[in-house]
Design a protein around this motif. Structure first.
Motif, short mmCIF file in Angstrom:
data_model
loop_
_atom_site.label_atom_id
_atom_site.label_comp_id
_atom_site.label_asym_id
_atom_site.label_seq_id
_atom_site.Cartn_x
_atom_site.Cartn_y
_atom_site.Cartn_z
N UNK A 162 0.86 -1.18 0.00
CA UNK A 162 0.00 0.00 0.00
C UNK A 162 0.89 1.23 0.00
N UNK A 163 0.55 2.24 -0.78
CA UNK A 163 1.35 3.47 -0.81
C UNK A 163 0.43 4.68 -0.89
N UNK A 164 0.84 5.76 -0.25
CA UNK A 164 0.13 7.03 -0.37
C UNK A 164 1.17 8.10 -0.69
N UNK A 165 0.85 8.93 -1.68
CA UNK A 165 1.75 9.98 -2.13
C UNK A 165 1.18 11.34 -1.79
N UNK A 166 1.99 12.20 -1.18
CA UNK A 166 1.68 13.61 -1.04
C UNK A 166 2.53 14.34 -2.07
N UNK A 167 1.90 14.90 -3.08
CA UNK A 167 2.65 15.55 -4.14
C UNK A 167 3.26 16.88 -3.69
N UNK A 168 2.71 17.46 -2.64
CA UNK A 168 3.25 18.69 -2.06
C UNK A 168 2.80 18.70 -0.61
N UNK A 169 3.74 18.79 0.31
CA UNK A 169 3.39 18.73 1.73
C UNK A 169 4.27 19.67 2.53
N UNK A 170 3.72 20.18 3.61
CA UNK A 170 4.50 20.99 4.54
C UNK A 170 4.34 20.43 5.95
N UNK A 171 5.37 20.64 6.76
CA UNK A 171 5.31 20.22 8.15
C UNK A 171 4.55 21.28 8.93
N UNK A 172 3.45 20.89 9.57
CA UNK A 172 2.58 21.86 10.23
C UNK A 172 2.60 21.75 11.75
N UNK A 173 3.19 20.67 12.28
CA UNK A 173 3.16 20.53 13.73
C UNK A 173 4.35 19.70 14.22
N UNK A 174 5.42 20.36 14.69
CA UNK A 174 6.46 19.61 15.38
C UNK A 174 6.06 19.44 16.84
N UNK A 175 6.46 18.35 17.43
CA UNK A 175 6.15 18.12 18.84
C UNK A 175 7.38 18.42 19.68
#
Length: 314
Positions: A162-175
């Protein structure tokens, strides 16, 4: 009237159960020269993972995650239109449809630290470099990435991927980052998918692998073709398509006693889904018989049909 039992109605199949037993995440800095429009992380011939992901494609692995693996959180929000004269909603519009992926990395690598700090991968020194350091930007701007999330399950019919691709993503929450003797330094990160105008999508999901293809079953043999002569160098083949559920089908044609398929550029598919008609061109003049093989959408190939009637091509 004859009744039926419940187990013929609910349609359950244990072979369709999937567990994310193992997995990974690959990432690269967003590159507008490498849109993911028709990209697949799988090898089209075998269904295994592509051997070029970490080389030609330029992705890097983000290493070990904690035992919770990957978590995808969709957000779907709606707005209703109501009326004084009705107690039922008149309209429902979708006002937000987004998705974010969350994982907890347990390796402390330059790639994880780049994600945490919103720095390009290319700006980071190599693992183990003398004088390694990185500096949080004075003005933080989102760094866009392209991501591939992968998971596999060892099903009874083979490995299912199974694979999911994010063609454009940003990091929105560092812990928070904790340094203590009880727990490894963790990088818990949430990345949100964004629409990419170059790739044409935000989120894409793919399934592959021998186990997945096996779910399509075997391909039945088409009906014996009936051949007819057409214009010069042309023969037409009429037959019934396989009744197995793994269509749509493509077809290979062999002439006479040959086991080598006629070039696909010389075979045109017409007719209907259930009663295809193949037009075979560039045939030498003389008497010929033809056999047809069907290939299912899971690349399962049928047996060759019996030979057609003999037809004289002019």
């Amino acid at each position: 009237m004859t009744g039926t039992t419940w187990d013929t109605l609910f349609g359950g199949d244990v072979g369709n159960v999937f567990k994310g037993q193992f997995g990974f995440c690959l990432a690269r800095d967003y590159d507008p020269t490498k849109p993911l429009t028709n990209f697949s992380p799988f090898d089209t011939a075998t269904g295994d993972w592509s051997s070029t992901l970490l080389t030609t494609d330029g992705f890097v692995g983000l290493g070990y995650f904690d035992e919770n693996g990957l978590e995808f959180t969709p957000t779907l929000q709606t707005a209703d239109t109501k009326a004084w004269q009705s107690r039922q909603k008149l309209l429902t519009d979708i006002t937000e449809d987004s998705e974010a992926a969350m994982f907890t990395a347990i390796e402390r690598t330059p790639y994880i630290e780049a994600l945490e700090t919103n720095l390009p991968f290319a700006s980071m020194l190599a693992m183990g470099a003398a004088g390694y350091q990185y500096t949080k930007p004075r003005v933080t701007v989102p760094i866009h990435r392209q991501l591939i999330f992968g998971s596999i399950y060892a099903s009874p019919q083979g490995i299912s991927a199974w694979a999911r691709i994010y063609s454009d993503a940003i990091m929105v929450k560092p812990d928070k980052l904790s340094m203590n003797p009880k727990t490894e330094a963790q990088g818990k990160l949430t990345l949100e998918a964004m629409p990419d105008s170059l790739s044409g999508f935000a989120v894409r999901t793919l399934r592959e692998g021998p186990g997945w293809r096996a779910r399509g079953g075997t391909t039945g043999t088409p009906g014996t073709p009936t051949a007819a002569a057409g214009s010069a160098g042309v023969a037409t083949l009429t037959f019934t398509a396989p009744t197995t559920p793994n269509g749509p089908f493509t077809y290979k044609v062999c002439a006479d006693a040959s086991t080598t398929a006629i070039t696909t550029g010389n075979v045109t598919v017409g007719g209907t889904t259930t009663n295809p008609i193949l037009t075979v061109s560039s045939q030498t003049a003389g008497a010929h018989t033809y056999k047809v093989q069907a290939i299912g959408s899971n690349l399962s190939a049928s047996a060759m049909t019996a030979a057609s009637n003999s037809v004289t091509v002019t």
